[in-house]
Design an enzyme around this catalytic site. Structure first.
Site, PDB file in Angstrom:
ATOM      1  N   SER A 189     -22.672   4.227   5.154  1.00 45.98           N
ATOM      2  CA  SER A 189     -22.970   3.511   3.909  1.00 45.98           C
ATOM      3  C   SER A 189     -24.334   2.834   3.953  1.00 45.98           C
ATOM      4  O   SER A 189     -24.856   2.505   5.023  1.00 45.98           O
ATOM      5  CB  SER A 189     -21.902   2.448   3.643  1.00 45.98           C
ATOM      6  OG  SER A 189     -20.619   3.021   3.656  1.00 45.98           O
TER       7      SER A 189
HETATM    8  N1  SAH Z   1     -17.550   3.104   7.647  1.00 44.80           N
HETATM    9  C1  SAH Z   1     -18.323   4.311   7.910  1.00 44.80           C
HETATM   10  C2  SAH Z   1     -18.626   5.098   6.644  1.00 44.80           C
HETATM   11  C3  SAH Z   1     -17.554   6.009   6.433  1.00 44.80           C
HETATM   12  S1  SAH Z   1     -17.676   7.313   5.266  1.00 44.80           S
HETATM   13  C4  SAH Z   1     -19.584   4.022   8.654  1.00 44.80           C
HETATM   14  O1  SAH Z   1     -19.897   2.846   8.876  1.00 44.80           O
HETATM   15  O2  SAH Z   1     -20.255   4.963   9.057  1.00 44.80           O
HETATM   16  C5  SAH Z   1     -15.949   7.445   4.969  1.00 44.80           C
HETATM   17  C6  SAH Z   1     -15.136   7.982   6.118  1.00 44.80           C
HETATM   18  O3  SAH Z   1     -13.771   7.899   5.725  1.00 44.80           O
HETATM   19  C7  SAH Z   1     -15.401   9.439   6.435  1.00 44.80           C
HETATM   20  O4  SAH Z   1     -15.737   9.573   7.785  1.00 44.80           O
HETATM   21  C8  SAH Z   1     -14.064  10.128   6.130  1.00 44.80           C
HETATM   22  O5  SAH Z   1     -13.758  11.200   6.998  1.00 44.80           O
HETATM   23  C9  SAH Z   1     -13.089   8.984   6.307  1.00 44.80           C
HETATM   24  N2  SAH Z   1     -11.793   9.121   5.635  1.00 44.80           N
HETATM   25  C10 SAH Z   1     -11.535   9.634   4.418  1.00 44.80           C
HETATM   26  N3  SAH Z   1     -10.218   9.567   4.149  1.00 44.80           N
HETATM   27  C11 SAH Z   1      -9.622   8.975   5.229  1.00 44.80           C
HETATM   28  C12 SAH Z   1      -8.283   8.614   5.562  1.00 44.80           C
HETATM   29  N4  SAH Z   1      -7.251   8.854   4.739  1.00 44.80           N
HETATM   30  N5  SAH Z   1      -8.057   8.032   6.752  1.00 44.80           N
HETATM   31  C13 SAH Z   1      -9.078   7.791   7.620  1.00 44.80           C
HETATM   32  N6  SAH Z   1     -10.356   8.104   7.363  1.00 44.80           N
HETATM   33  C14 SAH Z   1     -10.643   8.685   6.179  1.00 44.80           C
END
Ligand code: SAH
Length: 215
Positions: free
Chosen positions: A62
């Site tokens: 993000s």
């Molecule tokens: N917080 C992260 C940004 C994440 S992007 C950072 O600091 O880099 C969102 C992430 O959520 C992705 O990696 C995606 O694979 C994950 N995601 C999506 N649905 C999910 C779920 N149901 N459970 C766990 N992770 C999930």
């Protein structure tokens, strides 16, 4: 050699303070965590730019401002147990690890989780536990949590997550359609919840039982 410390200071001053992030602990944590280590080598020089960046598998780290505002909304004081859904690069978890006692973070994609684990270890952040699975179910074994943060866009607020908050606990989650969302903060009260809406935002899909179905 890139001067990452200066890039970080410019990020904190121009992107965070200038836009109203006030929590000194949040600003200090983001001054501290080496964001460039959470993206792949060639993107390191862009790590402190004012936008999200790709981290592989179609996912993103993000934008710094979004990390800051979501973290600020959790109102952490230092002794909390926090759950994150969507580990991704591990950067948000790293920032949280400086601000609370324990952080549990769930990622559905094993490859991202194992890379995040390596980065967090490299940085020496030891209060982070990484889990692989569907985060929309939460992690009942460690509940209740003082705060829960969802870093992927959800179609609604999963009741399963609200149920895993302690009374007074905060859930911060982007809710909307698959293109744009609104950042919501839900607080669990005795028998009911209160909620506020904050900034508009755009996240990758929250995919899972209480999220979107995979495209
Ligand atoms: N917080 C992260 C940004 C994440 S992007 C950072 O600091 O880099 C969102 C992430 O959520 C992705 O990696 C995606 O694979 C994950 N995601 C999506 N649905 C999910 C779920 N149901 N459970 C766990 N992770 C999930």
């Amino acid at each position: 050699m890139i001067d990452y410390a200066s890039a970080r200071k410019a990020m904190v001053d121009r992107q965070l303070k200038a836009r109203g992030i006030r929590d000194d602990r949040v600003l200090a944590a983001m001054m501290d965590v080496p964001r460039h280590l959470f993206v792949e080598e060639p993107l390191g020089r862009e790590a402190y730019d004012d936008n999200p960046l790709p981290i592989g598998e179609g996912q993103t780290i993000s934008q710094p401002y979004m990390v800051a505002i979501m973290t600020e909304l959790l109102e952490l004081e230092g002794n909390e147990k926090v759950l994150e859904i969507g580990t991704g690069s591990g950067y948000q978890a790293a920032v949280l690890s400086r601000l609370c006692q324990w952080i549990y973070t769930i990622e559905r994609l094993e490859r991202l989780s194992s890379r995040a684990k390596r980065t967090l270890e490299l940085c020496g952040y030891r209060n982070v536990t990484l889990l692989v699975g569907d985060g929309t179910e939460g992690w009942p074994a460690e509940a209740p949590y003082d705060a829960i943060i969802v870093t992927a866009g959800a179609p609604g607020v999963p009741e399963t997550l609200v149920d895993q908050l302690r009374l007074g606990g905060r859930l911060v989650i982007p809710v909307g359609d698959r293109f744009t969302q609104t950042l919501k903060r839900v607080t669990r009260r005795q028998g009911y919840t209160t909620s506020e809406e904050h900034t508009g935002c755009r996240f990758v899909d929250l995919v899972g039982r209480h999220g979107w179905t995979e495209r």
